[in-house]
Structure formats: structure tokens, C-alpha cells
Design a protein around this motif. Structure first.
Motif, PDB file in Angstrom:
ATOM      1  N   ASN A 160       0.802  -1.236   0.000  1.00  0.00           N
ATOM      2  CA  ASN A 160       0.000   0.000   0.000  1.00  0.00           C
ATOM      3  C   ASN A 160       0.829   1.279   0.000  1.00  0.00           C
ATOM      4  N   VAL A 161       2.070   1.176  -0.469  1.00  0.00           N
ATOM      5  CA  VAL A 161       2.927   2.344  -0.664  1.00  0.00           C
ATOM      6  C   VAL A 161       3.580   2.211  -2.043  1.00  0.00           C
ATOM      7  N   ALA A 162       3.543   3.299  -2.813  1.00  0.00           N
ATOM      8  CA  ALA A 162       4.256   3.386  -4.097  1.00  0.00           C
ATOM      9  C   ALA A 162       5.509   4.212  -3.835  1.00  0.00           C
ATOM     10  N   PRO A 163       6.664   3.565  -3.612  1.00  0.00           N
ATOM     11  CA  PRO A 163       7.784   4.267  -2.982  1.00  0.00           C
ATOM     12  C   PRO A 163       8.553   5.242  -3.868  1.00  0.00           C
ATOM     13  N   TYR A 164       8.626   4.993  -5.171  1.00  0.00           N
ATOM     14  CA  TYR A 164       9.519   5.796  -5.993  1.00  0.00           C
ATOM     15  C   TYR A 164       8.741   6.714  -6.939  1.00  0.00           C
ATOM     16  N   VAL A 165       9.473   7.680  -7.488  1.00  0.00           N
ATOM     17  CA  VAL A 165       8.863   8.714  -8.331  1.00  0.00           C
ATOM     18  C   VAL A 165       8.053   8.099  -9.468  1.00  0.00           C
ATOM     19  N   ASN A 166       8.587   7.052 -10.084  1.00  0.00           N
ATOM     20  CA  ASN A 166       7.922   6.459 -11.245  1.00  0.00           C
ATOM     21  C   ASN A 166       7.076   5.234 -10.890  1.00  0.00           C
ATOM     22  N   ASP A 167       6.731   5.146  -9.611  1.00  0.00           N
ATOM     23  CA  ASP A 167       5.773   4.134  -9.155  1.00  0.00           C
ATOM     24  C   ASP A 167       4.348   4.686  -9.137  1.00  0.00           C
ATOM     25  N   VAL A 168       4.204   5.947  -9.567  1.00  0.00           N
ATOM     26  CA  VAL A 168       2.872   6.567  -9.658  1.00  0.00           C
ATOM     27  C   VAL A 168       2.773   7.336 -10.971  1.00  0.00           C
ATOM     28  N   TRP A 169       1.537   7.598 -11.388  1.00  0.00           N
ATOM     29  CA  TRP A 169       1.340   8.265 -12.688  1.00  0.00           C
ATOM     30  C   TRP A 169       1.769   9.721 -12.645  1.00  0.00           C
ATOM     31  N   SER A 170       1.722  10.332 -11.460  1.00  0.00           N
ATOM     32  CA  SER A 170       2.203  11.712 -11.330  1.00  0.00           C
ATOM     33  C   SER A 170       2.759  11.925  -9.930  1.00  0.00           C
ATOM     34  N   HIS A 171       4.064  11.932  -9.842  1.00  0.00           N
ATOM     35  CA  HIS A 171       4.716  12.127  -8.544  1.00  0.00           C
ATOM     36  C   HIS A 171       4.242  13.426  -7.891  1.00  0.00           C
ATOM     37  N   LYS A 172       4.219  14.481  -8.658  1.00  0.00           N
ATOM     38  CA  LYS A 172       3.874  15.797  -8.124  1.00  0.00           C
ATOM     39  C   LYS A 172       2.439  15.832  -7.593  1.00  0.00           C
ATOM     40  N   GLN A 173       1.526  15.219  -8.361  1.00  0.00           N
ATOM     41  CA  GLN A 173       0.113  15.287  -7.974  1.00  0.00           C
ATOM     42  C   GLN A 173      -0.234  14.322  -6.847  1.00  0.00           C
ATOM     43  N   LEU A 174       0.641  13.374  -6.565  1.00  0.00           N
ATOM     44  CA  LEU A 174       0.327  12.383  -5.531  1.00  0.00           C
ATOM     45  C   LEU A 174       1.138  12.574  -4.251  1.00  0.00           C
ATOM     46  N   GLU A 207      14.212   2.626 -12.322  1.00  0.00           N
ATOM     47  CA  GLU A 207      13.722   3.940 -12.646  1.00  0.00           C
ATOM     48  C   GLU A 207      14.553   4.456 -13.833  1.00  0.00           C
ATOM     49  N   PRO A 208      13.979   5.319 -14.699  1.00  0.00           N
ATOM     50  CA  PRO A 208      12.678   5.967 -14.553  1.00  0.00           C
ATOM     51  C   PRO A 208      11.535   5.277 -15.275  1.00  0.00           C
ATOM     52  N   GLU A 209      11.655   4.006 -15.620  1.00  0.00           N
ATOM     53  CA  GLU A 209      10.517   3.356 -16.265  1.00  0.00           C
ATOM     54  C   GLU A 209       9.352   3.269 -15.288  1.00  0.00           C
ATOM     55  N   ARG A 210       8.170   3.626 -15.771  1.00  0.00           N
ATOM     56  CA  ARG A 210       6.995   3.589 -14.901  1.00  0.00           C
ATOM     57  C   ARG A 210       6.476   2.163 -14.742  1.00  0.00           C
ATOM     58  N   ILE A 211       6.110   1.807 -13.521  1.00  0.00           N
ATOM     59  CA  ILE A 211       5.539   0.487 -13.239  1.00  0.00           C
ATOM     60  C   ILE A 211       4.332   0.662 -12.325  1.00  0.00           C
ATOM     61  N   TYR A 212       3.209   0.054 -12.712  1.00  0.00           N
ATOM     62  CA  TYR A 212       2.016   0.082 -11.871  1.00  0.00           C
ATOM     63  C   TYR A 212       1.498  -1.342 -11.660  1.00  0.00           C
ATOM     64  N   THR A 213       0.881  -1.559 -10.498  1.00  0.00           N
ATOM     65  CA  THR A 213       0.233  -2.850 -10.225  1.00  0.00           C
ATOM     66  C   THR A 213      -1.212  -2.674  -9.787  1.00  0.00           C
ATOM     67  N   TRP A 214      -1.662  -1.432  -9.668  1.00  0.00           N
ATOM     68  CA  TRP A 214      -3.013  -1.110  -9.178  1.00  0.00           C
ATOM     69  C   TRP A 214      -3.578   0.069  -9.933  1.00  0.00           C
ATOM     70  N   TRP A 215      -4.851  -0.046 -10.281  1.00  0.00           N
ATOM     71  CA  TRP A 215      -5.601   1.050 -10.910  1.00  0.00           C
ATOM     72  C   TRP A 215      -6.939   1.139 -10.189  1.00  0.00           C
ATOM     73  N   SER A 216      -7.298   2.358  -9.747  1.00  0.00           N
ATOM     74  CA  SER A 216      -8.503   2.554  -8.946  1.00  0.00           C
ATOM     75  C   SER A 216      -9.765   2.116  -9.686  1.00  0.00           C
ATOM     76  N   TYR A 217     -10.715   1.582  -8.925  1.00  0.00           N
ATOM     77  CA  TYR A 217     -12.045   1.297  -9.475  1.00  0.00           C
ATOM     78  C   TYR A 217     -12.767   2.589  -9.850  1.00  0.00           C
ATOM     79  N   ARG A 218     -12.347   3.706  -9.248  1.00  0.00           N
ATOM     80  CA  ARG A 218     -13.093   4.952  -9.421  1.00  0.00           C
ATOM     81  C   ARG A 218     -12.810   5.615 -10.764  1.00  0.00           C
ATOM     82  N   SER A 219     -11.822   5.136 -11.475  1.00  0.00           N
ATOM     83  CA  SER A 219     -11.542   5.690 -12.790  1.00  0.00           C
ATOM     84  C   SER A 219     -12.371   4.927 -13.824  1.00  0.00           C
ATOM     85  N   PRO A 220     -13.256   5.614 -14.550  1.00  0.00           N
ATOM     86  CA  PRO A 220     -14.168   4.915 -15.453  1.00  0.00           C
ATOM     87  C   PRO A 220     -13.433   4.186 -16.578  1.00  0.00           C
ATOM     88  N   ASP A 221     -12.342   4.761 -17.066  1.00  0.00           N
ATOM     89  CA  ASP A 221     -11.590   4.105 -18.134  1.00  0.00           C
ATOM     90  C   ASP A 221     -10.136   3.962 -17.694  1.00  0.00           C
TER      91      ASP A 221
END
Length: 271
Positions: A160-174, A207-221
Motif C-alpha cells: 500500500n505504498v508506491a515508494p519511488y517517483v515512477n511508481d505513480v502516474w504523477s509524482h507531483k500530484q500524488l 527507474e525511470p521506467e513507470r511500473i504500476y500494479t493497481w488502478w482505482s475502481y473509481r476511474s471509469p476508463d
DNA sequence: ATGGTTGTCATACAA
């Protein structure tokens, strides 16, 4: 011998047992660690796992919330369940693989489900966030005092932690969003350093390749927006890190019918 | 700045 372990926050193992079956039929890891099973031990679908070739099962469940389990093709020599933060939450289970597991013998696998932490990233007003920070502190102390990664150990789970800059879609916004605030990312890094763990996924894909393992249900697409986070992790003890062979994040599972919001992460070792 | 979805269990809470 090639040895593989997967981790997946399944968000109700009973509701999604068919998705688990689809994953196991396609990927067939030796060991699968599940989080958010959301059922008591008596309700865990053990028969389905036995039928799929996973007869060795270790469960720590609770009614409605949380819950972790490890299912395996290889036999266990022991199972350990720890409680954290003086609560009875089912957020950890560990197994040690038996001699009969061949080259994987004596490997210990820790499966964690770290608290999500609620919405407000302030421990003074949000007890769930305070709990998450205490949990991270306890894990750091555990690593420092008990040296769980001293030999042949793997730590996986929904941390439940995305530790690095490129572990999220926008470091600044998150930066002020729970899962990527500095106190959490520094806290998780402290856990990893205290235990001397190696981040397997980032070793293979730095890094800096982006990697995700979770996408919110709240995003319609979710696929088009692709506002993901890397919340699910596989860490290795130093002696296993040299045997790291590959990893796979099964992004397509997020698009399966009635999906979990997390996808399976698999690491392969050459033992 | 706000609301958006899901699962469990009961119509609230956790994520």
C-alpha cells in the motif's frame, strides 16, 4: 530449478476464484500469495485450490476485511502468523518451504497486507493513517532486530505504498495522496533498508521506467487514463537476489471481467 | 475542489 512466486490482492477470494483459476492455469507459479481474501478460514475455497494443483494452503482470514493466504505446489515445513500494532488484523502469514521442495527448500516467504491508511494523510486526525505509520515502524524494528532476510527469504504483498517517483502516474500530484506521501515512501524505504531487502521488480526494471500494479475502481476508463500506482511488491534477501531471473506484472488481469483493482506480480528465481 | 467504484454485511465501513 526455476522457482516462481506470485502476489495478488484479490479483493475477495470467494467472489474471484474463477479469476484466480484463470491466472493459475496460465502462469502456474509454484507459490501464490493472496491478500484481501475477505473471509474466515472455514470459508476459504481450499477445495478449488487443491483441484488446481495447489494442495498446500496456509490461511489467516477474518470476517469481511483483510485476510491473507499462501497456496503452494510445494510443501511447507512451517507456518507463522504474526499480529501487528497490538491488533488482531489478519495482515501477515509466512511459510517455510520443506526439504521436499527441492532447491527451494528452506526458503521463507512472508506475505503482508499493510494498512491502506484511509483518505487523509495526517496521523493527528486520521487514525487509519496513524495505524499505517505505526505498522511501518514495527516492520522496521522487526527487520532491525530479527533479521528476517538473513538467509533465503522473500517478502511479498500489498504494501500500500508506491515508494519511488515512477511508481505513480504523477509524482507531483500524488505527493499529498495517501500511498505516496514522503512519510510513507521514506517509511517503506526504512523497512526495506532495515531488513536488507532487495526490490526485485526495480532491480529488473530500474527507474525511470513507470511500473504500476493497481488502478482505482473509481476511474471509469482505467486503461486509457492509466493513472496507476505500484503498491504490490516482491523483495528478496541478498542471497536470493543473485538468483533473480525475471518478473511479470499481468496488467491484462485488470481488464478481466469483474476484476480486482490489483494485478498479479510474479517473480522467477533460478535456484 | 469534488466525486468517482467495489465488497462485505447490513444499510456503514474499509479500501
Amino acid at each position: 530449478m526455476s522457482f516462481s512466486v506470485s502476489t495478488w490482492n484479490i479483493n475477495s477470494v470467494r467472489l474471484r476464484i474463477d479469476l484466480v483459476a484463470r491466472f493459475l492455469a496460465g502462469r502456474a507459479p509454484d507459490v501464490l500469495c493472496l491478500q484481501e481474501t475477505k473471509c474466515i478460514d472455514d470459508q476459504f475455497p481450499s477445495a478449488a485450490f487443491r483441484k488446481m494443483g495447489y494442495p498446500h494452503i496456509a490461511i489467516s482470514g477474518q470476517k469481511g476485511y483483510h485476510g491473507v493466504a499462501i497456496v503452494s505446489r510445494l510443501p511447507f515445513a512451517g507456518v507463522e502468523i504474526r499480529r501487528w500494532c497490538a491488533k488482531q488484523d489478519a495482515r501477515h502469514i509466512a511459510v517455510r518451504l520443506a526439504d521436499a521442495a527441492g532447491a527451494a527448500r528452506d526458503v521463507t516467504i512472508h506475505n503482508f497486507y499493510i494498512p491502506a491508511g484511509g483518505d487523509v494523510p495526517d496521523p493527528a486526525v486520521n487514525e487509519k493513517f496513524a495505524h499505517k505509520l505505526r505498522f511501518l515502524d514495527e516492520l522496521t524494528e522487526w527487520g532491525r532486530t530479527e533479521k528476517p532476510a538473513a538467509s533465503r527469504a522473500i517478502l511479498v504483498g500489498d504494501l500500500n505504498v508506491a515508494p519511488y517517483v515512477n511508481d505513480v502516474w504523477s509524482h507531483k500530484q500524488l505527493l499529498d495522496v495517501v500511498s505516496h506521501t514522503p512519510v510513507e515512501t521514506e517509511g517503506l524505504e526504512a523497512v526495506r533498508m532495515a531488513g536488507d531487502w532487495v526490490d526485485a521488480i526495480r532491480t529488473l526494471t530500474p527507474e525511470p521506467e513507470r511500473i504500476y500494479t493497481w488502478w482505482s475502481y473509481r476511474s471509469p476508463d482505467w486503461a486509457a487514463a492509466n493513472k496507476g500506482r505500484r503498491l504490490d511488491h516482491v523483495w528478496l534477501s541478498q542471497d536470493l537476489a543473485g538468483h533473480l531471473e525475471g518478473a511479470q506484472i499481468l496488467r491484462e488481469a485488470r481488464g478481466w471481467e469483474r476484476p480486482s483493482d490489483h494485478v498479479p506480480v510474479t517473480v522467477t528465481l533460478s535456484l
